[in-house]
Design a protein around this motif. Sequence first.
Motif, mmCIF file in Angstrom:
data_model
loop_
_atom_site.group_PDB
_atom_site.id
_atom_site.type_symbol
_atom_site.label_atom_id
_atom_site.label_comp_id
_atom_site.label_asym_id
_atom_site.label_seq_id
_atom_site.Cartn_x
_atom_site.Cartn_y
_atom_site.Cartn_z
ATOM 1 N N THR B 114 9.304 -7.599 3.315
ATOM 2 C CA THR B 114 9.502 -6.175 3.620
ATOM 3 C C THR B 114 8.809 -5.803 4.930
ATOM 4 O OG1 THR B 114 9.597 -5.687 1.273
ATOM 5 C CG2 THR B 114 9.194 -3.821 2.728
ATOM 6 N N ALA B 115 7.577 -6.279 5.089
ATOM 7 C CA ALA B 115 6.818 -5.952 6.304
ATOM 8 C C ALA B 115 7.509 -6.521 7.541
ATOM 9 C CB ALA B 115 5.398 -6.506 6.193
ATOM 10 N N GLU B 118 10.748 -4.399 8.185
ATOM 11 C CA GLU B 118 10.606 -3.035 8.741
ATOM 12 C C GLU B 118 10.011 -3.068 10.155
ATOM 13 O OE1 GLU B 118 7.923 -0.745 9.123
ATOM 14 O OE2 GLU B 118 6.216 -1.809 8.260
ATOM 15 N N ARG B 172 1.276 0.341 -1.004
ATOM 16 C CA ARG B 172 2.191 -0.452 -0.179
ATOM 17 C C ARG B 172 2.326 0.156 1.218
ATOM 18 N NH1 ARG B 172 6.141 -3.671 -3.817
ATOM 19 N NH2 ARG B 172 4.899 -3.813 -5.698
ATOM 20 N N THR B 173 2.252 1.477 1.325
ATOM 21 C CA THR B 173 2.279 2.086 2.654
ATOM 22 C C THR B 173 1.074 1.601 3.466
ATOM 23 O OG1 THR B 173 3.372 4.043 1.765
ATOM 24 C CG2 THR B 173 2.334 4.291 3.912
ATOM 25 N N LEU B 176 1.708 -2.198 4.290
ATOM 26 C CA LEU B 176 2.735 -2.398 5.327
ATOM 27 C C LEU B 176 2.225 -1.921 6.685
ATOM 28 C CD1 LEU B 176 6.141 -1.448 3.631
ATOM 29 C CD2 LEU B 176 5.088 -3.679 3.896
ATOM 30 N N LYS B 332 12.995 1.298 10.269
ATOM 31 C CA LYS B 332 11.920 1.085 9.293
ATOM 32 C C LYS B 332 12.436 1.339 7.874
ATOM 33 C CE LYS B 332 7.573 1.632 11.743
ATOM 34 N NZ LYS B 332 6.963 0.442 11.169
ATOM 35 N N VAL B 336 12.761 -1.457 4.752
ATOM 36 C CA VAL B 336 12.142 -1.311 3.435
ATOM 37 C C VAL B 336 13.206 -1.351 2.335
ATOM 38 C CG1 VAL B 336 10.876 0.293 1.948
ATOM 39 C CG2 VAL B 336 10.145 -0.045 4.310
ATOM 40 N N ARG B 349 11.127 2.748 -3.220
ATOM 41 C CA ARG B 349 11.296 2.147 -1.890
ATOM 42 C C ARG B 349 11.688 3.218 -0.865
ATOM 43 N NH1 ARG B 349 15.496 -1.720 -2.208
ATOM 44 N NH2 ARG B 349 15.640 -1.384 -4.451
ATOM 45 N N LEU B 352 8.592 4.801 0.124
ATOM 46 C CA LEU B 352 7.823 3.874 0.968
ATOM 47 C C LEU B 352 8.373 3.902 2.398
ATOM 48 C CD1 LEU B 352 5.663 1.675 1.136
ATOM 49 C CD2 LEU B 352 7.337 0.026 0.274
ATOM 50 N N GLY B 353 9.712 3.947 2.501
ATOM 51 C CA GLY B 353 10.357 4.027 3.811
ATOM 52 C C GLY B 353 9.954 5.296 4.554
#
Lengths: 382, 419
Positions: B114-115, B118, B172-173, B176, B332, B336, B349, B352-353
């Motif tokens: 994911t990292a 994005e 997670r924010t 990332l 980004k 995600v 998600r 998170l995005g």
Amino acid sequence: MNAFANLPFATSRPLTLGVELELQLVSPRDYDLTRAATDLLASLHHDGRCGDVKLEITESMIEVNTQPRQDVSAIAADLEGLRGLLVEHCRRNNVAICGGGTHAFHRWPERRICPGERFAFLNERYGYLSKQFTVFGQHIHIGVTSGDEAIWLTHALNMYVPHFVVLSASSPFVDGTDTAFDSARLNAVSAFPLSGQAPDVGDWAAFLDHMAVLQACGVAESIKDLYWDVRPKPEYGTVEVRVCDTPLTVDRAAELAAFAQSLARWLLRERPPIDPAMQSLVARYNKFQACRFGFDAELADPLARCKRPIAETLTGLLDSLMQDARDLGCDRQLESLRRLVESRQGDATVLRGIARSAGSLNELTRAATEFFARPSRYHRHD
Amino acid sequence: MTSGLRSIWEALQDRLFFLPPMPEQADPLVLMALLLVAGLLVGEGLHRALGLSRIVGYVLAGALAGPGALNWLDRETLALARPVADAALGLLLLETGRNLDLGWLRANPALLRTAAAESGLAFAGVFVFALVVVGLSPAWSAATAAITMTSAPAVVLLTAEECRAQGQVTQRTLLLTAISCALAFVVFALVLGLIHAEEAGDGLNALIHPLWVLGGGALIGVLCARLALALAARQEAGGGGQVFVLVAAALLAIGLARMAAVPVFLSLFLMGVAVGQFDQQRVLAYTSLPQGHWILAIVLFVVTGAMLPLEDATGLMLLQALGLIVVRGLAKFAGVMATGKNDLPAGRRRLLGLGVQPLSATAVFMAAELAAFYPEVSAQALLLPLLAAAVMEFIGPQLCRRAFVLAGEAALPNREPPP
């Protein structure tokens, strides 16, 4: 017409077992409790063959329930399956999970109530007590054949509440302080108005009459409003022992289930005389002794009018239960409890030792997560 | 009025020999104090009245007081405040580095995907946009992409703290953001070489400068982390001494980085990572920054606000900056959403995005590093990422905060009314 007039008692196979464990969800960063339960549950995929995973009142707790099982080996297998599932799922989500009856240093005002009607109701009714109820217990269900048998067994098991407390005690720290109790968790439960012991009723019909009075007065809507130490659970057809702290390992949880099953079998087989009225005179004192002093507690015996050291009583009791344990196939677990009584190295003592050597309650909780992460020795060999 | 005051002062001077000459301008410390209070008041005011993130208020105070608007905070005063802003950003990046939990990445490799997605998509999207749509050169397009590919660690960290947010979207924010920082810093160092090659045609500097930046940052970070751990191990566990040691070692790293012309943000980020990795005895694992870091954060965002080139903005430039923000934001978000399907529910998600959108002080300070070498060229070439950062200074904290609130992870005071 009250809801209890014809409340049926579901019949279950005698001595079936079910175990519920309330577990701590902590952050691996500082090992303080963290808000994680709804997130974990939303992304957890499992087939339910070992049991269920549920929310508890605050977001830092999660509850696992085994399937109803006939023997302790199956309970140990379920617990190990649920443990493995949760440890792995937590790891993927950067959450750590552990046993222990209290978290050593969390601040209760920071807890968040889980979403759900029941939790909102409890928060509304009990105010700050609902957040302070972020304590972690093990409940053991024992199957009985009828409501009358459930009432008798409830009274009989009440005499052994201190024994369950001592064997499971794992909550010496609260608010970053050594409480001098081995089980401080039960002090949080005692604050609730409907905690304590079941009333002195003779049979299921009398119990329903008692419940009808409580309902009519607006005291309790259902049996789940009652936080008794031991209570009948008619929808499952069980008697539920609710006084154990969640131990540090699932093995100890299985051992406590073995103790409960062997004890229930022995009680139902021997039918020793019980006197709930006399027992109620000393019930709170005896529970306090067990919580405060652990294996050094001295229990009041109102019938013999004397006091007895619980360590001696426990050793004798475990000897008496050994034949029942062999018949049930859980003698290994009972042997382990006998060694525990001899060594007196219960979870509370272990936790105090870690706190002393590590000098930090964060490290204490980290050690608790490592205990919980260890695979079960019972399940591997069985 | 000033002349009246001056004549009174001079009359008093005749009698009171200890009086200094009438000050021609305010002492920089006085200005900074006023700015701190102004930032605090605007931040608190917007937070209470409109529920906006306090960071928006700090930036607004800086932008209004800065050279682009009222010019109370001129470039000389800004230069004086720069060490304090460096310290603030450095300490926040230290925390960001400590958030880079490699154990979590090992347990859940989906997070790395994911990292990478994005950050990689954001770099590629912005690079193409700058090159094709705006018409920047390849090297300056790469610089623009390197500066804007990361999220804003200071904003994300402070927003999480401000909301007392806890949960998967928040964690997670933060993770990332830490990974995108690491990637952006490496890309940024490489881009330095590209810029040297393009602007000066200097192969030696194009090769050595990235190595100097990365090697120097790593050396300073590792040495100061080792020093902090060694000294902290001699302090009482959990005591104030350990916090003091950590902050002192961080300030040492900031000073060394400034002396060696290595980006402070890079050195402190690497120090944070090193503290996390080398701390086998968990000496500093439970040590947090003292609450006073909010004061430094106010200085950081006020200074960042003042550094924004608002006076140079034209309509077209603003439009291009908005275009960059849209491209970066979509990249980004897509990164995600396209990964971690079995790891996190789609609703989470999406949030998170949203949470990784901020773009702020780190970008501004990265741009400042570049501008120091090629002031004439960079003034125009870096305007695009700086204007994008300027717009995002006001939107980013809100988006991040919104993500935490919608995820139910923020501890909002009115969420649980007393019974």
